[in-house]
Design an enzyme around this catalytic site. Structure first.
Site, PDB file in Angstrom:
ATOM      1  N   ASP A 196      -0.104   5.161   1.053  1.00 15.43           N
ATOM      2  CA  ASP A 196      -0.350   6.130   2.132  1.00 15.43           C
ATOM      3  C   ASP A 196      -0.391   5.439   3.492  1.00 15.43           C
ATOM      4  OD1 ASP A 196      -0.930   8.821   0.790  1.00 15.43           O
ATOM      5  OD2 ASP A 196      -2.209   7.458  -0.337  1.00 15.43           O
ATOM      6  N   ASP A 220       0.884  -1.165   0.000  1.00 15.65           N
ATOM      7  CA  ASP A 220       0.000   0.000   0.000  1.00 15.65           C
ATOM      8  C   ASP A 220       0.926   1.220   0.000  1.00 15.65           C
ATOM      9  OD1 ASP A 220      -2.304   1.732   0.571  1.00 15.65           O
ATOM     10  OD2 ASP A 220      -1.470   1.837   2.589  1.00 15.65           O
TER      11      ASP A 220
END
Length: 220
Positions: free
Chosen positions: A10, A8
């Site tokens: 953020d 991922d």
């Protein structure tokens, strides 16, 4: 056999989420309001339209505000906070370890490609990723599993041959539902949330070497 890792972005690679929350808290306080971390945390890892921070502020203070002014203020403060941030602990080591181990490396983010690409270029890590899938590539972002399914397909591996790294509840749900081994590393914003769908939980990637993690998953 583990053949790939999918990150991922953020809150997992770069701590944009704590910065964003701090920015909003500053703006809210200027207007005599507060944004509870429990409220903000629920929208982490999914589409930005899931929660309207400006609308929520107006509801708290009972009046309309100049949204363009607040939007610019929010952007200015955020850029100042994020400009000197480095990748979160263990991220660089994991990227290099994955490369040395011959693993394919992907990225799956609910943010836009423009957002993700700008920041990974600033961090100097864009060359590690063989495949990047973002909100631009799917109709529905996390917790829908499509982003991860597209990422592993792009990398040419099966979900069960991959490890996903996530910081949010929505992201963890997406990774698990896609069939990836899922490692959650909650950050300052998401650590207050209840994670239910994951295989391994760490305080940071620096806590465990990648090879040792792979050994744990291959023994299962």
């Amino acid at each position: 056999m583990i053949k790939a890792v999918v990150f991922d972005f953020d809150g997992t690679i770069l701590d944009t989420e704590s910065c964003e929350y701090n920015v909003l808290q500053k703006i809210y306080k200027e207007h005599g309001a507060e944004l509870p971390i429990e409220v903000w945390g629920e929208c982490i890892g999914t589409h930005s339209t899931y929660f309207d921070a400006h609308e929520y502020l107006e509801e708290q203070i009972g009046k309309k505000l100049d949204r363009d002014t607040i939007k610019q203020q929010r952007l200015d403060i955020f850029q100042e906070l994020i400009k000197d941030r480095e990748a979160l602990p263990g991220v660089m080591e994991y990227l290099e370890a994955a490369k040395q181990l011959g693993l394919k490396i992907g990225l799956a983010s609910s943010s836009s490609y423009k957002w993700v690409s700008k920041h990974i270029k600033n961090l100097g890590i864009e060359h590690y990723f063989e495949c990047i899938k973002t909100s631009d590539d799917v109709e529905t972002v996390k917790p829908d599993p499509t982003l991860f399914l597209k990422a592993v397909e792009c990398l040419g591996v099966k979900p069960e041959e991959s490890i996903a790294f996530e910081d949010s509840v929505n992201g963890a749900k997406a990774a698990k539902r896609a069939g990836l081994h899922t490692v959650v590393i909650p950050n300052l914003v998401t650590q207050h949330l209840t994670f239910e769908e994951y295989d391994l939980k760490l305080e940071s990637l620096a806590e465990l070497e990648l090879q040792e993690m792979i050994n744990q998953f291959t023994k299962q």
